[in-house]
Write a protein that holds these residues in place. Structure first.
Motif, PDB file in Angstrom:
ATOM      1  N   TYR A  50      -6.612   2.392  -8.376  1.00 37.55           N
ATOM      2  CA  TYR A  50      -7.180   1.252  -7.664  1.00 37.55           C
ATOM      3  C   TYR A  50      -8.488   1.642  -6.994  1.00 37.55           C
ATOM      4  CZ  TYR A  50      -2.647  -0.879  -8.310  1.00 37.55           C
ATOM      5  OH  TYR A  50      -1.513  -1.394  -8.877  1.00 37.55           O
ATOM      6  N   THR A  51      -9.457   0.726  -7.039  1.00 38.59           N
ATOM      7  CA  THR A  51     -10.714   0.906  -6.334  1.00 38.59           C
ATOM      8  C   THR A  51     -10.474   0.669  -4.850  1.00 38.59           C
ATOM      9  OG1 THR A  51     -11.949   0.115  -8.252  1.00 38.59           O
ATOM     10  CG2 THR A  51     -13.088   0.067  -6.125  1.00 38.59           C
ATOM     11  N   LEU A  52     -10.986   1.573  -4.022  1.00 36.65           N
ATOM     12  CA  LEU A  52     -10.881   1.442  -2.570  1.00 36.65           C
ATOM     13  C   LEU A  52     -12.191   1.941  -1.975  1.00 36.65           C
ATOM     14  CD1 LEU A  52      -9.154   0.627  -0.184  1.00 36.65           C
ATOM     15  CD2 LEU A  52      -8.121   2.889  -0.216  1.00 36.65           C
ATOM     16  N   GLY A  53     -13.167   1.029  -1.848  1.00 31.35           N
ATOM     17  CA  GLY A  53     -14.507   1.430  -1.401  1.00 31.35           C
ATOM     18  C   GLY A  53     -15.103   2.411  -2.396  1.00 31.35           C
ATOM     19  N   ASN A  54     -15.556   3.566  -1.893  1.00 31.23           N
ATOM     20  CA  ASN A  54     -16.060   4.626  -2.768  1.00 31.23           C
ATOM     21  C   ASN A  54     -14.946   5.547  -3.245  1.00 31.23           C
ATOM     22  OD1 ASN A  54     -18.741   3.852  -2.660  1.00 31.23           O
ATOM     23  ND2 ASN A  54     -19.210   5.130  -0.892  1.00 31.23           N
ATOM     24  N   GLY A  55     -13.714   5.245  -2.870  1.00 29.46           N
ATOM     25  CA  GLY A  55     -12.590   6.085  -3.234  1.00 29.46           C
ATOM     26  C   GLY A  55     -11.676   5.432  -4.244  1.00 29.46           C
ATOM     27  N   VAL A  56     -10.610   6.130  -4.543  1.00 26.48           N
ATOM     28  CA  VAL A  56      -9.598   5.659  -5.480  1.00 26.48           C
ATOM     29  C   VAL A  56      -8.225   5.928  -4.884  1.00 26.48           C
ATOM     30  CG1 VAL A  56      -8.591   5.981  -7.780  1.00 26.48           C
ATOM     31  CG2 VAL A  56     -11.058   6.124  -7.490  1.00 26.48           C
ATOM     32  N   LEU A  57      -7.366   4.922  -4.949  1.00 24.99           N
ATOM     33  CA  LEU A  57      -5.969   5.082  -4.571  1.00 24.99           C
ATOM     34  C   LEU A  57      -5.171   5.135  -5.870  1.00 24.99           C
ATOM     35  CD1 LEU A  57      -3.841   4.858  -2.121  1.00 24.99           C
ATOM     36  CD2 LEU A  57      -3.434   2.636  -3.141  1.00 24.99           C
ATOM     37  N   LYS A  58      -4.326   6.145  -6.011  1.00 25.78           N
ATOM     38  CA  LYS A  58      -3.557   6.321  -7.235  1.00 25.78           C
ATOM     39  C   LYS A  58      -2.064   6.216  -6.916  1.00 25.78           C
ATOM     40  CE  LYS A  58      -5.446  10.411  -7.748  1.00 25.78           C
ATOM     41  NZ  LYS A  58      -5.957  11.695  -8.254  1.00 25.78           N
ATOM     42  N   LEU A  59      -1.364   5.335  -7.629  1.00 27.11           N
ATOM     43  CA  LEU A  59       0.093   5.287  -7.563  1.00 27.11           C
ATOM     44  C   LEU A  59       0.595   6.139  -8.716  1.00 27.11           C
ATOM     45  CD1 LEU A  59       0.743   1.509  -6.811  1.00 27.11           C
ATOM     46  CD2 LEU A  59       0.570   3.418  -5.204  1.00 27.11           C
ATOM     47  N   VAL A  60       1.267   7.227  -8.381  1.00 29.48           N
ATOM     48  CA  VAL A  60       1.662   8.225  -9.369  1.00 29.48           C
ATOM     49  C   VAL A  60       3.169   8.210  -9.554  1.00 29.48           C
ATOM     50  CG1 VAL A  60       1.603  10.695  -9.934  1.00 29.48           C
ATOM     51  CG2 VAL A  60      -0.312   9.657  -8.676  1.00 29.48           C
ATOM     52  N   THR A  61       3.591   8.218 -10.809  1.00 29.50           N
ATOM     53  CA  THR A  61       5.012   8.338 -11.137  1.00 29.50           C
ATOM     54  C   THR A  61       5.194   9.536 -12.052  1.00 29.50           C
ATOM     55  OG1 THR A  61       4.788   6.815 -13.005  1.00 29.50           O
ATOM     56  CG2 THR A  61       5.487   5.876 -10.907  1.00 29.50           C
ATOM     57  N   TYR A  62       6.347  10.191 -11.925  1.00 32.23           N
ATOM     58  CA  TYR A  62       6.693  11.343 -12.752  1.00 32.23           C
ATOM     59  C   TYR A  62       7.982  11.070 -13.500  1.00 32.23           C
ATOM     60  CZ  TYR A  62       3.256  14.071 -10.134  1.00 32.23           C
ATOM     61  OH  TYR A  62       2.101  14.548  -9.566  1.00 32.23           O
ATOM     62  N   SER A  63       8.120  11.718 -14.644  1.00 34.24           N
ATOM     63  CA  SER A  63       9.352  11.661 -15.420  1.00 34.24           C
ATOM     64  C   SER A  63       9.766  13.094 -15.741  1.00 34.24           C
ATOM     65  CB  SER A  63       9.121  10.875 -16.712  1.00 34.24           C
ATOM     66  OG  SER A  63      10.310  10.795 -17.447  1.00 34.24           O
ATOM     67  N   PRO A  64      10.881  13.544 -15.183  1.00 33.68           N
ATOM     68  CA  PRO A  64      11.794  12.835 -14.292  1.00 33.68           C
ATOM     69  C   PRO A  64      11.181  12.669 -12.902  1.00 33.68           C
ATOM     70  CG  PRO A  64      12.498  15.119 -14.472  1.00 33.68           C
ATOM     71  CD  PRO A  64      11.329  14.936 -15.423  1.00 33.68           C
ATOM     72  N   PRO A  65      11.692  11.687 -12.141  1.00 35.06           N
ATOM     73  CA  PRO A  65      11.150  11.464 -10.793  1.00 35.06           C
ATOM     74  C   PRO A  65      11.469  12.629  -9.864  1.00 35.06           C
ATOM     75  CG  PRO A  65      13.018  10.001 -11.236  1.00 35.06           C
ATOM     76  CD  PRO A  65      12.741  10.757 -12.501  1.00 35.06           C
ATOM     77  N   PRO A  66      10.690  12.778  -8.797  1.00 37.14           N
ATOM     78  CA  PRO A  66      10.959  13.848  -7.828  1.00 37.14           C
ATOM     79  C   PRO A  66      12.339  13.679  -7.203  1.00 37.14           C
ATOM     80  CG  PRO A  66       9.068  12.505  -7.123  1.00 37.14           C
ATOM     81  CD  PRO A  66       9.565  11.937  -8.403  1.00 37.14           C
ATOM     82  N   PRO A  67      13.007  14.777  -6.889  1.00 43.10           N
ATOM     83  CA  PRO A  67      14.357  14.677  -6.327  1.00 43.10           C
ATOM     84  C   PRO A  67      14.405  14.175  -4.887  1.00 43.10           C
ATOM     85  CG  PRO A  67      13.678  16.968  -6.439  1.00 43.10           C
ATOM     86  CD  PRO A  67      12.593  16.158  -7.102  1.00 43.10           C
ATOM     87  N   GLN A  68      13.302  14.303  -4.153  1.00 40.90           N
ATOM     88  CA  GLN A  68      13.263  13.865  -2.751  1.00 40.90           C
ATOM     89  C   GLN A  68      12.536  12.523  -2.651  1.00 40.90           C
ATOM     90  OE1 GLN A  68      14.695  15.457  -0.104  1.00 40.90           O
ATOM     91  NE2 GLN A  68      15.541  16.842  -1.621  1.00 40.90           N
ATOM     92  N   PRO A  69      13.026  11.613  -1.806  1.00 44.66           N
ATOM     93  CA  PRO A  69      12.325  10.336  -1.602  1.00 44.66           C
ATOM     94  C   PRO A  69      11.059  10.548  -0.777  1.00 44.66           C
ATOM     95  CG  PRO A  69      14.153  10.520  -0.089  1.00 44.66           C
ATOM     96  CD  PRO A  69      14.229  11.725  -0.997  1.00 44.66           C
ATOM     97  N   ALA A  70      10.247   9.516  -0.698  1.00 43.79           N
ATOM     98  CA  ALA A  70       9.057   9.559   0.154  1.00 43.79           C
ATOM     99  C   ALA A  70       9.492   9.777   1.597  1.00 43.79           C
ATOM    100  CB  ALA A  70       8.279   8.254   0.035  1.00 43.79           C
ATOM    101  N   ALA A  71       8.776  10.629   2.319  1.00 48.53           N
ATOM    102  CA  ALA A  71       9.038  10.841   3.745  1.00 48.53           C
ATOM    103  C   ALA A  71       8.367   9.700   4.497  1.00 48.53           C
ATOM    104  CB  ALA A  71       8.495  12.184   4.195  1.00 48.53           C
ATOM    105  N   GLN A  72       9.162   8.822   5.076  1.00 51.23           N
ATOM    106  CA  GLN A  72       8.624   7.647   5.749  1.00 51.23           C
ATOM    107  C   GLN A  72       8.064   7.996   7.111  1.00 51.23           C
ATOM    108  OE1 GLN A  72      11.048   4.181   5.668  1.00 51.23           O
ATOM    109  NE2 GLN A  72      11.636   4.473   3.546  1.00 51.23           N
ATOM    110  N   GLY A  73       7.110   7.205   7.534  1.00 46.93           N
ATOM    111  CA  GLY A  73       6.576   7.350   8.884  1.00 46.93           C
ATOM    112  C   GLY A  73       5.215   8.002   8.908  1.00 46.93           C
ATOM    113  N   GLY A  74       4.570   7.844  10.021  1.00 48.94           N
ATOM    114  CA  GLY A  74       3.225   8.369  10.217  1.00 48.94           C
ATOM    115  C   GLY A  74       3.231   9.756  10.823  1.00 48.94           C
ATOM    116  N   GLY A  75       2.157  10.072  11.508  1.00 47.51           N
ATOM    117  CA  GLY A  75       1.948  11.405  12.054  1.00 47.51           C
ATOM    118  C   GLY A  75       2.930  11.838  13.125  1.00 47.51           C
ATOM    119  N   ARG A  76       3.655  10.910  13.697  1.00 47.19           N
ATOM    120  CA  ARG A  76       4.630  11.280  14.726  1.00 47.19           C
ATOM    121  C   ARG A  76       5.959  11.740  14.122  1.00 47.19           C
ATOM    122  NH1 ARG A  76       1.637   7.021  16.952  1.00 47.19           N
ATOM    123  NH2 ARG A  76       0.781   7.508  19.010  1.00 47.19           N
ATOM    124  N   THR A  77       6.133  11.576  12.795  1.00 50.97           N
ATOM    125  CA  THR A  77       7.411  11.934  12.176  1.00 50.97           C
ATOM    126  C   THR A  77       7.441  13.334  11.601  1.00 50.97           C
ATOM    127  OG1 THR A  77       6.780  10.975  10.050  1.00 50.97           O
ATOM    128  CG2 THR A  77       7.952   9.548  11.592  1.00 50.97           C
TER     129      THR A  77
END
Length: 137
Positions: A50-77
């Motif tokens: 995805y275009t994001l200003g001068n940058g790019v945001l990438k949604l990445v998937t792997y096969s097989p998927p990673p064994p750990q889920p996304a770590a939710q939360g911001g910098g306080r977590t």
């Protein structure tokens, strides 16, 4: 000895690894209306760019998927890369739109005390990644 980077592109590319691609596409492409540049397959996975200003945001998937889920939360977590920032105009209107959606504000609009008329807020994507939005109120 230091390494001087001779940049090929003017922006940064941020990769978000997900096991929840449909919901993430609905958020980034549908709700935030980021422009999709296309998909790129690589050995063991793919990325949706995805275009994001001068940058790019990438949604990445792997096969097989990673064994750990996304770590939710911001910098306080936990330490590490916990959020990225997007500058926007009319932050209060953006906040009102998020409030009326299925997505959540995790830190409300806060005005920068030293810079009247400017503020910031945090929202979460479907995987729990935090996005800081800052800009004019």
């Amino acid at each position: 000895m230091a390494v001087k980077l001779d940049l090929l592109t003017p922006g940064i590319e941020v990769g978000l690894v997900t096991t929840n691609l449909d919901a993430m596409v609905a958020f980034y492409e549908g709700f935030l209306e980021l422009e999709c540049q296309g998909e790129l397959d690589f050995p063991g996975g793919s990325q949706r760019r995805y275009t994001l200003g001068n940058g790019v945001l990438k949604l990445v998937t792997y096969s097989p998927p990673p064994p750990q889920p996304a770590a939710q939360g911001g910098g306080r977590t936990q330490a590490g890369v916990r959020y990225f920032t997007i500058g926007v105009k009319n932050l209060r209107a953006v906040a009102a739109t998020v409030e009326m959606s299925e997505y959540r504000i995790v830190e409300p609009v806060t005005e920068f005390a030293p810079v009247p008329g400017m503020g910031w807020m945090f929202i979460a994507d479907p995987d729990g990644n935090w996005i800081e939005l800052f800009g004019t109120l």
